[in-house]
Design an enzyme around this catalytic site. Structure first.
Site, mmCIF file in Angstrom:
data_model
loop_
_atom_site.group_PDB
_atom_site.id
_atom_site.type_symbol
_atom_site.label_atom_id
_atom_site.label_comp_id
_atom_site.label_asym_id
_atom_site.label_seq_id
_atom_site.Cartn_x
_atom_site.Cartn_y
_atom_site.Cartn_z
ATOM 1 N N GLU A 115 -43.874 59.132 36.580
ATOM 2 C CA GLU A 115 -44.977 59.452 37.504
ATOM 3 C C GLU A 115 -44.936 58.615 38.782
ATOM 4 O OE1 GLU A 115 -47.090 62.017 37.877
ATOM 5 O OE2 GLU A 115 -45.731 62.637 36.297
ATOM 6 N N ARG A 153 -22.139 56.264 57.347
ATOM 7 C CA ARG A 153 -21.162 56.981 58.179
ATOM 8 C C ARG A 153 -21.392 56.748 59.679
ATOM 9 N NH1 ARG A 153 -22.625 61.900 60.008
ATOM 10 N NH2 ARG A 153 -20.583 62.878 59.880
HETATM 11 N N1 SAH Z 1 -45.673 62.789 40.343
HETATM 12 C C1 SAH Z 1 -44.979 62.537 41.556
HETATM 13 C C2 SAH Z 1 -43.518 62.952 41.436
HETATM 14 C C3 SAH Z 1 -42.732 62.036 40.576
HETATM 15 S S1 SAH Z 1 -41.060 62.502 40.628
HETATM 16 C C4 SAH Z 1 -45.616 63.341 42.707
HETATM 17 O O1 SAH Z 1 -46.059 64.436 42.456
HETATM 18 O O2 SAH Z 1 -45.612 62.856 43.833
HETATM 19 C C5 SAH Z 1 -40.288 60.982 40.201
HETATM 20 C C6 SAH Z 1 -39.668 60.215 41.354
HETATM 21 O O3 SAH Z 1 -38.659 60.997 41.982
HETATM 22 C C7 SAH Z 1 -40.608 59.853 42.481
HETATM 23 O O4 SAH Z 1 -41.327 58.682 42.191
HETATM 24 C C8 SAH Z 1 -39.666 59.659 43.657
HETATM 25 O O5 SAH Z 1 -39.107 58.346 43.697
HETATM 26 C C9 SAH Z 1 -38.545 60.662 43.349
HETATM 27 N N2 SAH Z 1 -38.667 61.896 44.150
HETATM 28 C C10 SAH Z 1 -39.058 63.091 43.696
HETATM 29 N N3 SAH Z 1 -39.034 64.019 44.678
HETATM 30 C C11 SAH Z 1 -38.623 63.405 45.784
HETATM 31 C C12 SAH Z 1 -38.411 63.824 47.129
HETATM 32 N N4 SAH Z 1 -38.622 65.065 47.530
HETATM 33 N N5 SAH Z 1 -37.976 62.919 48.022
HETATM 34 C C13 SAH Z 1 -37.763 61.630 47.651
HETATM 35 N N6 SAH Z 1 -37.942 61.179 46.385
HETATM 36 C C14 SAH Z 1 -38.375 62.040 45.456
#
Ligand code: SAH
Length: 241
Positions: A115, A153
């Protein structure tokens, strides 16, 4: 040397794509440094680094105590680097942000899992929340690799042909023109005549007009920026006349 510090629960995900091709070669040659910190080594209590969210809800949240212990092991100048937390709630990064990061000494990144992380980590340590797109990954590791690869890069003496970087999409707010190579005809599709003409002035003109057409059609947001940039430079020229 440009340095990336990455805090993660899955250190085995690295170097991943950062270990191959020019970026990987540069890593082996110590032209940049990748410091992966395994958050599992810093349990906040008993064997745990994360706990259920206060107030209820699904999943686990990284404890601020775990991050604090891990972060305190960084050197003083490392602690002052820009901090990025990957999150779908974050602002989307673009090529200008990447160039700024590549021009700095490096970056400290925190990859979320499950989460995510306790909000107080982000507030106390002044993390910028950055997203790589409007979709949800299951962890920040792939996002970290994408941002690091884009920065490395751009560092001096990493990519052999600097001209290839100058023509990249987003430079000057335009997307790149189409590319062609051998054979001259593929399944009835020919390479445009002008590209084979050997006349470099004409080739440059053709590519520039293609870049503009593609940008105008696919990315109206970028096209508006390009027009605004052009108007600004015309106004500047008039003022200095
Ligand atoms: N419950 C959270 C999602 C957790 S996903 C929400 O709804 O905001 C788990 C982890 O994946 C996040 O803490 C983040 O570090 C990463 N993550 C997920 N989607 C991402 C995105 N689009 N860009 C960057 N990091 C992402």
């Amino acid at each position: 040397m440009w340095q990336a510090n990455v805090f993660t629960v899955f250190p085995e995900a690295f170097p991943g794509s950062l270990g191959v091709s020019v970026i990987g070669k540069a890593l082996k040659l110590n032209k940049w440094n990748l410091n992966i910190i395994d958050l599992k080594q810093f349990p906040a209590k008993l064997d745990r680094i994360d706990f259920p969210p206060f107030g209820g809800g699904a999943g686990m949240v990284l404890s601020p105590l775990t991050f604090e212990m891990a972060f305190n092991l960084l050197g003083e100048n490392q602690k002052n680097m820009r901090k990025i937390y990957f999150s779908p709630r974050g602002r989307q990064f673009n090529q200008t942000d990447i160039q700024d990061l590549a021009d700095s000494h490096g970056v400290t990144m925190l990859c979320g899992r499950y989460e995510g992380v306790d909000q107080r980590i982000l507030d106390y340590y002044s993390f910028d929340e950055i997203s790589i797109g409007d979709f949800v990954l299951s962890g920040g590791e792939v996002a970290a690799m994408a941002i690091i690869e884009s920065c490395v890069r751009l560092l001096p003496n990493i990519v052999g042909n600097t001209a290839s970087i100058c023509d990249d999409s987003f430079k000057n707010c335009l997307l790149e023109y189409n590319q062609y190579t051998k054979p001259q005809v593929f399944n009835g599709l020919s390479v445009p005549d002008v590209i084979l003409s050997g006349n470099h002035e004409k080739i440059d003109e053709f590519r520039a007009s293609q870049s503009k057409k593609i940008t105008q059609k696919r990315r109206t947001d970028l096209w508006k920026k390009y027009i605004a940039m052009k108007m600004k430079s015309i106004r500047k020229q008039k003022n200095t006349f």
